[in-house]
Design a protein around this motif. Structure first.
Motif, PDB file in Angstrom:
ATOM      1  N   GLU A   9       0.827  -1.206   0.000  1.00  0.00           N
ATOM      2  CA  GLU A   9       0.000   0.000   0.000  1.00  0.00           C
ATOM      3  C   GLU A   9       0.861   1.256   0.000  1.00  0.00           C
ATOM      4  O   GLU A   9       0.601   2.196  -0.755  1.00  0.00           O
ATOM      5  CB  GLU A   9      -0.925   0.002   1.222  1.00  0.00           C
TER       6      GLU A   9
ATOM      7  N   ARG B  32       1.014   4.143  -2.746  1.00  0.00           N
ATOM      8  CA  ARG B  32       0.625   5.477  -2.281  1.00  0.00           C
ATOM      9  C   ARG B  32       1.658   6.546  -2.656  1.00  0.00           C
ATOM     10  O   ARG B  32       1.353   7.740  -2.625  1.00  0.00           O
ATOM     11  CB  ARG B  32       0.420   5.458  -0.771  1.00  0.00           C
TER      12      ARG B  32
ATOM     13  N   THR C  73      -7.742   4.720   0.775  1.00  0.00           N
ATOM     14  CA  THR C  73      -7.575   3.287   0.526  1.00  0.00           C
ATOM     15  C   THR C  73      -8.374   2.868  -0.699  1.00  0.00           C
ATOM     16  O   THR C  73      -7.932   2.018  -1.497  1.00  0.00           O
ATOM     17  CB  THR C  73      -8.024   2.486   1.763  1.00  0.00           C
TER      18      THR C  73
ATOM     19  N   ILE D 209      -6.462   3.663  -3.821  1.00  0.00           N
ATOM     20  CA  ILE D 209      -5.336   2.744  -4.007  1.00  0.00           C
ATOM     21  C   ILE D 209      -5.832   1.418  -4.573  1.00  0.00           C
ATOM     22  O   ILE D 209      -5.244   0.863  -5.512  1.00  0.00           O
ATOM     23  CB  ILE D 209      -4.598   2.539  -2.677  1.00  0.00           C
TER      24      ILE D 209
END
Length: 583
Positions: free
Chosen positions: A430, A434, A442, A445
């Motif tokens: 993540e 990012r 989130t 993503i």
């Protein structure tokens, strides 16, 4: 004096005023800590009064006053020591942190050419070992030495007031020990360079061995290359031992000479005492204080040797700081659109010319493909667009504004890059995605990962998006890393996209999905793609064919395929290769 100022600025990371305050607190700390020695001498003097005059009473009131002084000294020393400790551990730690952050910012602004000529092991040695060496010297040794020198000067003045002959006896051995200090300094100065080179070689060998262990094992070469690494460790050990041997004159001979000083003081004092030329109290005072003079002198000599070692570390940090970054305009201009133009651009790596008099125009919201043999300059063009380097000659513009007149951060905020050699940081998946948009949610993503066809394999991992990837993404396959990098570029959603053979590491099953992801990434954007498979860019708005750093051909696929030249030759070779079968 000028050299000393420069050296002092280097070892204090430029914060000389803060360091002077640190020294003053250290001196106050040392002065208060030395008070018990004066109290002890005063107490001995008071205790000797009844011996000198048997009828005289013991001055108990004065002894109680001395006890009160000691108690007050203990309380005052607690607060001073606390403040000094905070200055050293917190104050200088902050200075060191600021220096490292400043170095990180400096390295970020250097051109990629700097990294192409500097070894990774060399840089890691500077950032880790050299900074640590200078920190240790500046945070502890220099304040101690400064205080010791002041205390020694005061001790010599006080002792001279007692008896100049005994003072001469005390200092008589110090000049005899000086040659050993300077011999060690010269020897350590010579050995430190060899030790530094050995440490750098070992660091580079470790990085190379660990990074290439898969290839080494595949070709059954891990044992042979480990022998090379082992030899670099042996060299480091040999030079480390040499460093200790270089310091031996101070550690052994210098200390021996200074220890003889106690005997000289005892002998000289005894002679004067038997002749009635020295009061017994003065004799005792010199015996007690001389013990506290020679050990600090030994510390000063050891510092001279340490200076020889750490001075080179300070110079290496300074050399790195003096590397010239890419020129940054004071007020960057804003481009009008995303059209990119090369005007008579040439570029060289050192003495090797990579691009020669390149002129081309990349219209806004178009797809431009760069093709040609390996080493023809395709990747260099994309790096110049991102201003990883500045062109040796000519000018590159974005929206009519020369890249040199734009802020680097402003330029890079408009560009998404997907390289063939993907690098992922030792962090979660993540966090790596990012990077394209630090404030992304989130949901954003996950949406980018779905579009890049990597959501399914990420979800299948034990920790999903919280999975930690190894340094460089070593725990993932090449195709998985490539898809994560595409998700990162999708999330950034910049108006300019640079693709360096983005499908090179993908299996056929996912290639169609990734091509769709790239199409989504490139929609309504200015795209430059480097491709070796010509079929993947046959629908490009323009194709630039490079050969030996020059533009050999330019046009659309249909035009180039009809012309005799490099493009037609590459196309026919790839068509024949597509029909190749293993027999």
């Amino acid at each position: 004096m000028r050299k000393f100022k420069k050296w002092f600025r280097l070892v204090t990371f430029g914060e000389t005023k803060k360091y002077v305050r640190l020294f003053l607190w250290n001196f106050l700390d040392s002065f208060v800590m030395a008070l018990p020695y004066g109290v002890m001498l005063a107490a001995i003097y008071l205790l000797l009064i009844p011996l000198a005059a048997p009828a005289a009473p013991l001055p108990l009131s004065r002894l109680w006053i001395l006890c009160g002084v000691l108690l007050g000294q203990t309380v005052v020393y607690f607060f001073i020591r606390r403040r000094t400790y905070i200055n050293i551990c917190v104050g200088f730690a902050q200075t060191s942190k600021n220096a490292r952050i400043s170095m990180g910012e400096h390295l970020r602004k250097l051109s990629m050419g700097f990294y192409s000529r500097r070894d990774a092991g060399d840089l890691s040695t500077v950032l880790l070992r050299d900074y640590t060496e200078v920190e240790n010297l500046a945070s502890s040794l220099i304040p101690q030495i400064s205080v010791i020198l002041v205390r020694l000067a005061l001790s010599f003045i006080v002792l001279s007031a007692f008896d100049w002959r005994m003072m001469l006896a005390v200092i008589s051995v110090i000049p005899l020990s000086l040659p050993f200090a300077f011999v060690s300094y010269r020897r350590m100065g010579k050995v430190s360079g060899a030790l530094l080179a050995a440490q750098q070689q070992a660091a580079s060998g470790i990085l190379e061995y660990v990074g290439g262990i898969q290839t080494l094992r595949a070709f059954n070469q891990s044992g042979e290359h480990f022998e090379t690494l082992r030899r670099s460790f042996d060299d480091q050990r040999k030079h480390s031992v040499g460093m200790e041997l270089a310091a031996a004159p101070i550690g052994m001979l210098g200390r021996f000479v200074l220890s003889c000083g106690i005997g000289v003081v005892m002998l000289c004092g005894a002679l004067l005492l038997t002749r009635g030329a020295l009061p017994p109290f003065y004799y005792l005072a010199f015996l007690l204080l001389s013990l506290n003079i020679y050990e600090p002198v030994m510390t000063v000599f050891a510092f001279i040797a340490d200076y020889a070692r750490t001075n080179r570390s300070a110079q290496r940090i300074d050399e790195l700081n003096r590397e010239q970054p890419l020129r940054e305009p004071e007020a960057g201009e804003q481009p009008d659109g995303t059209e990119i133009a090369f005007k008579n651009v040439s570029f060289s790596y050192g003495d090797k010319e990579v691009l020669s008099n390149i002129s081309l125009r990349i219209p806004a919201k178009s797809l431009t493909a760069l093709v040609g043999p390996s080493g023809s300059g395709k990747s260099t063009i994309t790096r110049l667009v991102a201003r990883f380097w500045d062109a040796t000659q000519g000018e590159i513009t974005l929206g009519g504004v020369p890249l040199k007149e734009m802020k680097t951060d402003e330029l890079l905020s408009r560009i998404s890059m997907v390289f063939q050699d993907v690098y992922l940081f030792h962090d979660t998946i993540e966090a790596n995605i990012r990077m394209g948009k630090p404030d992304a949610t989130t949901e954003e993503i996950v949406a980018a990962a779905r579009t890049a066809a990597c959501h399914d394999f990420i979800s299948a991992l034990p920790d999903g998006y919280a999975t930690i990837v190894g340094e460089g993404g070593s725990t993932l396959s090449g195709g998985e890393k490539q898809r994560i990098s595409i998700a990162r570029a999708l999330l950034k959603n910049a108006p300019i996209v640079l693709l360096d053979e983005a499908t090179a590491s993908l299996d056929p099953e996912n290639e169609v999905l990734i091509q769709q992801a790239i199409s989504a990434l490139a929609e309504d954007k200015t795209v430059i793609v480097i491709a070796h498979r010509l079929q993947s860019v046959s629908n490009a708005d323009q194709i630039i064919v490079l050969d030996s750093g020059r533009i050999a051909q330019a046009g659309r696929h249909e035009e180039l395929i009809e012309q005799e030249g490099i493009y037609q030759k590459l196309w026919l070779e790839q068509q024949r290769a597509g029909n190749w079968r293993m027999v």
